[in-house]
Design a protein around this motif. Structure first.
Motif, PDB file in Angstrom:
ATOM      1  N   TRP A  53     -22.841  44.690  -2.140  1.00 49.73           N
ATOM      2  CA  TRP A  53     -23.530  45.871  -1.635  1.00 49.73           C
ATOM      3  C   TRP A  53     -24.797  45.555  -0.850  1.00 49.73           C
ATOM      4  N   ILE A  54     -25.415  44.416  -1.126  1.00 47.00           N
ATOM      5  CA  ILE A  54     -26.771  44.168  -0.630  1.00 47.00           C
ATOM      6  C   ILE A  54     -26.866  44.262   0.885  1.00 47.00           C
ATOM      7  N   GLY A  55     -25.935  43.614   1.567  1.00 40.50           N
ATOM      8  CA  GLY A  55     -26.008  43.565   3.018  1.00 40.50           C
ATOM      9  C   GLY A  55     -25.646  44.855   3.711  1.00 40.50           C
ATOM     10  N   TYR A  56     -25.138  45.833   2.958  1.00 36.72           N
ATOM     11  CA  TYR A  56     -24.659  47.068   3.577  1.00 36.72           C
ATOM     12  C   TYR A  56     -25.440  48.300   3.147  1.00 36.72           C
ATOM     13  N   THR A  57     -26.507  48.095   2.330  1.00 36.13           N
ATOM     14  CA  THR A  57     -27.263  49.247   1.811  1.00 36.13           C
ATOM     15  C   THR A  57     -28.767  49.030   1.912  1.00 36.13           C
ATOM     16  N   ILE A  90     -28.253  50.224  -8.548  1.00 34.39           N
ATOM     17  CA  ILE A  90     -27.091  49.341  -8.442  1.00 34.39           C
ATOM     18  C   ILE A  90     -27.341  48.047  -9.210  1.00 34.39           C
ATOM     19  N   HIS A  91     -28.550  47.517  -9.074  1.00 34.83           N
ATOM     20  CA  HIS A  91     -28.883  46.265  -9.776  1.00 34.83           C
ATOM     21  C   HIS A  91     -28.780  46.443 -11.292  1.00 34.83           C
ATOM     22  N   ALA A  92     -29.251  47.576 -11.798  1.00 36.11           N
ATOM     23  CA  ALA A  92     -29.181  47.824 -13.240  1.00 36.11           C
ATOM     24  C   ALA A  92     -27.728  47.863 -13.712  1.00 36.11           C
ATOM     25  N   HIS A  93     -26.861  48.471 -12.907  1.00 32.49           N
ATOM     26  CA  HIS A  93     -25.435  48.510 -13.237  1.00 32.49           C
ATOM     27  C   HIS A  93     -24.856  47.096 -13.249  1.00 32.49           C
ATOM     28  N   TYR A  94     -25.269  46.284 -12.289  1.00 34.72           N
ATOM     29  CA  TYR A  94     -24.839  44.887 -12.208  1.00 34.72           C
ATOM     30  C   TYR A  94     -25.288  44.128 -13.456  1.00 34.72           C
ATOM     31  N   LEU A 148     -30.879  37.717 -13.568  1.00 31.36           N
ATOM     32  CA  LEU A 148     -29.494  37.322 -13.387  1.00 31.36           C
ATOM     33  C   LEU A 148     -29.410  35.968 -12.692  1.00 31.36           C
ATOM     34  N   TYR A 149     -28.425  35.178 -13.096  1.00 26.83           N
ATOM     35  CA  TYR A 149     -28.191  33.852 -12.538  1.00 26.83           C
ATOM     36  C   TYR A 149     -26.714  33.724 -12.181  1.00 26.83           C
ATOM     37  N   CYS A 150     -26.448  33.094 -11.065  1.00 26.71           N
ATOM     38  CA  CYS A 150     -25.079  32.784 -10.678  1.00 26.71           C
ATOM     39  C   CYS A 150     -24.724  31.450 -11.328  1.00 26.71           C
ATOM     40  N   SER A 151     -23.858  31.489 -12.320  1.00 26.41           N
ATOM     41  CA  SER A 151     -23.618  30.315 -13.157  1.00 26.41           C
ATOM     42  C   SER A 151     -22.150  29.894 -13.137  1.00 26.41           C
ATOM     43  N   LEU A 152     -21.948  28.593 -13.268  1.00 29.18           N
ATOM     44  CA  LEU A 152     -20.614  28.000 -13.353  1.00 29.18           C
ATOM     45  C   LEU A 152     -20.482  27.367 -14.728  1.00 29.18           C
ATOM     46  N   VAL A 153     -19.566  27.904 -15.516  1.00 28.72           N
ATOM     47  CA  VAL A 153     -19.396  27.498 -16.915  1.00 28.72           C
ATOM     48  C   VAL A 153     -18.188  26.572 -17.038  1.00 28.72           C
ATOM     49  N   TYR A 154     -18.387  25.445 -17.726  1.00 24.77           N
ATOM     50  CA  TYR A 154     -17.268  24.554 -18.029  1.00 24.77           C
ATOM     51  C   TYR A 154     -16.952  24.644 -19.512  1.00 24.77           C
ATOM     52  N   ILE A 155     -15.695  24.984 -19.803  1.00 23.70           N
ATOM     53  CA  ILE A 155     -15.184  25.053 -21.167  1.00 23.70           C
ATOM     54  C   ILE A 155     -14.119  23.978 -21.311  1.00 23.70           C
ATOM     55  N   ASP A 156     -14.232  23.125 -22.329  1.00 28.14           N
ATOM     56  CA  ASP A 156     -13.285  22.023 -22.454  1.00 28.14           C
ATOM     57  C   ASP A 156     -12.016  22.447 -23.187  1.00 28.14           C
ATOM     58  N   GLN A 157     -11.114  21.495 -23.384  1.00 29.13           N
ATOM     59  CA  GLN A 157      -9.799  21.812 -23.934  1.00 29.13           C
ATOM     60  C   GLN A 157      -9.822  22.099 -25.427  1.00 29.13           C
ATOM     61  N   THR A 158     -10.983  21.943 -26.057  1.00 26.37           N
ATOM     62  CA  THR A 158     -11.124  22.359 -27.452  1.00 26.37           C
ATOM     63  C   THR A 158     -11.748  23.751 -27.551  1.00 26.37           C
ATOM     64  N   GLY A 159     -12.064  24.362 -26.402  1.00 20.27           N
ATOM     65  CA  GLY A 159     -12.662  25.683 -26.396  1.00 20.27           C
ATOM     66  C   GLY A 159     -14.171  25.691 -26.497  1.00 20.27           C
ATOM     67  N   GLU A 160     -14.798  24.542 -26.291  1.00 25.02           N
ATOM     68  CA  GLU A 160     -16.257  24.443 -26.391  1.00 25.02           C
ATOM     69  C   GLU A 160     -16.902  24.513 -25.013  1.00 25.02           C
ATOM     70  N   ILE A 161     -17.957  25.319 -24.884  1.00 27.36           N
ATOM     71  CA  ILE A 161     -18.726  25.370 -23.642  1.00 27.36           C
ATOM     72  C   ILE A 161     -19.568  24.095 -23.553  1.00 27.36           C
ATOM     73  N   LYS A 162     -19.303  23.291 -22.528  1.00 28.00           N
ATOM     74  CA  LYS A 162     -19.963  21.995 -22.406  1.00 28.00           C
ATOM     75  C   LYS A 162     -21.110  22.008 -21.405  1.00 28.00           C
ATOM     76  N   SER A 163     -21.084  22.918 -20.432  1.00 25.20           N
ATOM     77  CA  SER A 163     -22.199  23.029 -19.488  1.00 25.20           C
ATOM     78  C   SER A 163     -22.201  24.406 -18.858  1.00 25.20           C
ATOM     79  N   VAL A 164     -23.396  24.860 -18.516  1.00 24.89           N
ATOM     80  CA  VAL A 164     -23.591  26.108 -17.777  1.00 24.89           C
ATOM     81  C   VAL A 164     -24.528  25.780 -16.622  1.00 24.89           C
TER      82      VAL A 164
END
Length: 314
Positions: free
Chosen positions: A51-55, A68-72, A114-130
């Motif tokens: 929405w940012i670039g169009y409003t 809008i940000h609060a909804h996000y 808010l942060y744009c984050s990339l989460v890695y979850i390993d094959q045991t189901g553990e979050i190893k990095s964010v």
């Protein structure tokens, strides 16, 4: 050999629960196909801030932008509250690793930004990095906060060492170098979408690093905006028919396509990759090994998780 899956989906835009449901379906599908890794696009849960670039997103003290940000923010992911628990459980059940792009509202930064984050979850189901995106791009800075180096980590996955970056971070030489230096040979690049982002940089990184590169994007069209979001009519006035057209793809270590960019379709892309291809290409060029000169140039990486407080009694 490693079997990888790239989930090019359309998020249920600004709907955390709806998008997580789609993510879980894709993990199950990839798991049944016996994939070792499944990748999702940048900030796919709950979606990119289109929405940012169009409003008039830069308007100061705008009630429209605040609403809008609060909804996000309400639909952002709170890892500490268990929002990814079911994803982790599925990763464990299917013994599949997951790279998932999220919009994170982390408690260790107060629980509101808010942060744009990339989460890695390993094959045991553990979050190893964010990994929180180091530098939001252009108008993204109006809604996302700058991250830190804590998530500049790699992970062992079979014979491969995998790492990942968000969108235009993939253009930043030093974050790439931080991953190369830790032995990365399978690079994951996540994007909000679009062929224009993926078709050059995917093969460039592959050639530079002599690694496999997976680029994963999402899709978004004008029809995908839900009518119940704040200021729907205003957003509809200016948005184009197609905002992101996908472009997910996979390159081998020579910069040649394993999977060419896939456009304008939701698809779970599955391919097999061979570690021998990496070892072959490292024979003549290895950016962190025999073709480096650490006595002349060397990178310092700060992986401390940033916070405004340090609670000494805990």
């Amino acid at each position: 050999m490693l079997k990888v899956a790239v989930a090019q989906i359309t998020p249920v835009w600004l709907d955390k629960a709806g998008t997580l449901k789609k993510v879980k379906e894709q993990i199950q599908q990839a798991g049944k196909a016996e994939a070792d890794l499944v990748v999702f696009g940048e900030g796919v849960v709950p979606g990119y801030p289109h929405w940012i670039g169009y409003t008039d997103g830069a308007a100061w003290d705008s009630k429209v932008q605040k609403e809008i940000h609060a909804h996000y923010a309400k639909n952002a992911v709170q890892i500490e509250s268990g929002d990814l628990n079911e994803i982790c459980h599925l990763a464990q059940i299917y013994e599949i690793s997951v790279y998932l792009g999220i919009i994170e509202r982390p408690a260790d930064r107060g629980g509101h930004s808010l942060y744009c984050s990339l989460v890695y979850i390993d094959q045991t189901g553990e979050i190893k990095s964010v990994h929180r995106k180091l530098q939001p791009t252009y108008e993204e800075r109006l809604t996302w906060s700058p991250g830190d180096g804590n998530g500049l980590q790699v992970h062992q996955l079979g014979e491969f060492t995998v790492g990942g970056l968000n969108c235009w971070e993939n253009w930043m030489p030093l974050p790439r170098t931080a991953l190369y230096g830790q032995g990365e040979n399978l690079h994951v690049a996540v994007w909000p979408g679009s062929y224009r982002n993926t078709h050059d940089i995917t093969r460039f990184i592959a050639k530079e690093s002599r690694s496999y590169v997976i680029s994963c994007s999402a899709l978004m069209t004008k029809e995908d905006f839900p009518i119940d979001i704040p200021h729907y009519d205003l957003i509809m006035e200016n948005v184009p028919d197609v905002l992101t057209d996908g472009g997910s793809c996979i390159s081998d270590p020579r910069g040649e396509w394993v999977v060419e960019p896939v456009l304008n379709v939701e698809k779970l892309i599955i391919a097999e990759i061979d570690i021998n291809r990496v070892l072959e290409e490292r024979q003549n060029f290895d950016p962190s090994g025999h073709y480096s000169r650490p006595d002349v140039t060397k990178l310092t990486v700060n992986r401390e998780r940033q916070s405004v407080i340090d609670l000494k009694n805990e």
